[in-house]
Enzyme design. Sequence first.
Site, PDB file in Angstrom:
ATOM      1  N   ASP A 191      10.499   4.291  -9.950  1.00 51.60           N
ATOM      2  CA  ASP A 191      10.082   4.787 -11.263  1.00 51.60           C
ATOM      3  C   ASP A 191      10.822   6.063 -11.666  1.00 51.60           C
ATOM      4  O   ASP A 191      11.078   6.301 -12.850  1.00 51.60           O
ATOM      5  CB  ASP A 191       8.578   5.058 -11.279  1.00 51.60           C
ATOM      6  N   LYS A 229      -0.346  -4.223  -3.524  1.00 53.30           N
ATOM      7  CA  LYS A 229      -1.660  -3.636  -3.216  1.00 53.30           C
ATOM      8  C   LYS A 229      -1.730  -2.247  -3.851  1.00 53.30           C
ATOM      9  O   LYS A 229      -1.101  -1.308  -3.388  1.00 53.30           O
ATOM     10  CB  LYS A 229      -1.876  -3.531  -1.709  1.00 53.30           C
ATOM     11  N   SER A 238       0.815  -1.210   0.000  1.00 52.06           N
ATOM     12  CA  SER A 238       0.000   0.000   0.000  1.00 52.06           C
ATOM     13  C   SER A 238       0.853   1.266   0.000  1.00 52.06           C
ATOM     14  O   SER A 238       1.611   1.509  -0.932  1.00 52.06           O
ATOM     15  CB  SER A 238      -0.950  -0.048   1.205  1.00 52.06           C
TER      16      SER A 238
END
Length: 563
Positions: free
Chosen positions: A299, A313, A288
């Site tokens: 990223d 999640k 999460s």
Amino acid sequence: MKRILLPIVALTMISIGASAKKSHDMALQRNLKTFNALVKTLEENYVDSIRIDEAFKAASDAMLNTVDPYTEYYTADDKDALMKMTTGEYAGIGSYITENEGKVRISQPMEGSPAAKAGLMAGDWIVKVDTVATKGLNYGDVSKLLRGNPGTDVYIEVIRPYVADSLKSFTVTREKVGEKSVPYFGMVTPSTGYIRLNSYIANSGQEITDALDSLKKNTGFSNLILDLRGNGGGLVESAIEILGNFLPKGTQVLRTSGNGKERIYKTTHAPTFPDMPLAVLTDGGTASASEITAGALQDLDRAVLVGNRSFGKGLVQNIFPLPHDASLKVTVAKYYIPSGRLIQALDYSRRNPDGTVARTPDSLTNVYLTSRGREVRDGGGLQPDSVVKNNNYSDILYNLVTKNRIFDFANKYRATHPEAMPLDKFEISDDVYAEFTEFVTEGGMKYDTSFDALLKEIRKQADEQGYMTADNDSILSVLEKSLGSDLKRDLEFKKKEIKDYLAEEIATRYYGDGGRVAVEIQTDPVVDAAIGILESPQYEAILKGNSYSENVQRKTSNLKRKK
């Protein structure tokens, strides 16, 4: 013709969409009316009285089971649990408790809590709360007795093992207790700092800021390890706040989308460390909000991920009030990290015929690109840039933990050794381990190893299939004797592993959760690997998409590790 056709197609799609929505709404109204009639008819005609609260909860749970496990109903009685989950705060004595062997015991008072200030200790068996004897009560029952309004007193009687006057009594004044999301931070080498983050609650961002400010005081501080292993997440806003320490102000780090609504999250303040080499540790318990942090940093090529694949999640929940002080936590959106990928591992809208949900296989995931053009994939969590194999518990250590032998010995050690050794030199000597071995063997711990289970199954199958001859029985008996559990042998063979875990447990008795982490990371191979990457050219090589050598990582880290 095309100019006329396109609007017609668009109108047709709108019409179909409106029709589907109308059909859905009609079905909803029809079923609500039917359910209301069902309850009324049952209540008026059933032979016995209906336990209406239990029936309603069962019906609610059954409906919520058709969506996902993160959409949950909370009654007014669950309000404390909901508050603790979002803020980390609750009113009580501030202690973790555990239930084993029919007893509810203190597992660890929180640092600075009313329980700690009153003198309660790990291992204390709670026998009375106010006027209520705890015999026959479970963990939940005792927890409710201990909680209450701030400023109120609670009388607690405990039996403390391994001391002469074992029956002790305490009057503890309840307070509003706040859990720490950063149990430990410090320098692991002269140049590499370390922060463990356990959760994302309201104060997590400030705790990270405070830890960074403290680490800055070390003159050699030039690299950072952020440990998110076992961090199940929490507030999205805290994740955005933490990311702001490492990324330029205004950087987009998250997009959420659901029910036709979209929201963009960007960092809101200037970074403290925009360029410092950063390693983020992940494992299967990283989920999460912690995946938002780790995923955004990966990223944007701002950090190297080290460890094991995260949970996966990619769903966001909001909490909505319901009548009678109840609440509903609802999944309202999916989230997408900067590369555009969704890391959700399970698609709850596509269940198998038996109701189970399958994990997305790697072969069906899609490739995305980081800001520097490195390939990353969606679905199934975050794959680390450097995978370090987990250390699996041996059979003997697993049994020592689950049967509370290590927990009990740590309590005995603390009771008989009031002075603690310095945290940076905390280790289990051979003399202490010999004492522990005697403690365990005197109790005659019975346990099965994986070999025991395998040999039992072989014997069972051989007997059922008609292969249990006298010769085969003799062979299996020899194997059972030579490969089966042998307590003294196993304690010696796994001595190093057991000593490490025992050191963590005993350190907790003196220094709390921070002490456990400080001792744990001294021999942690994932931390070693992260140090090796940060303190070598491997860091830039990985961010450029080049390969790396785990052997080089470990060799480098072992040379520079601060003990």
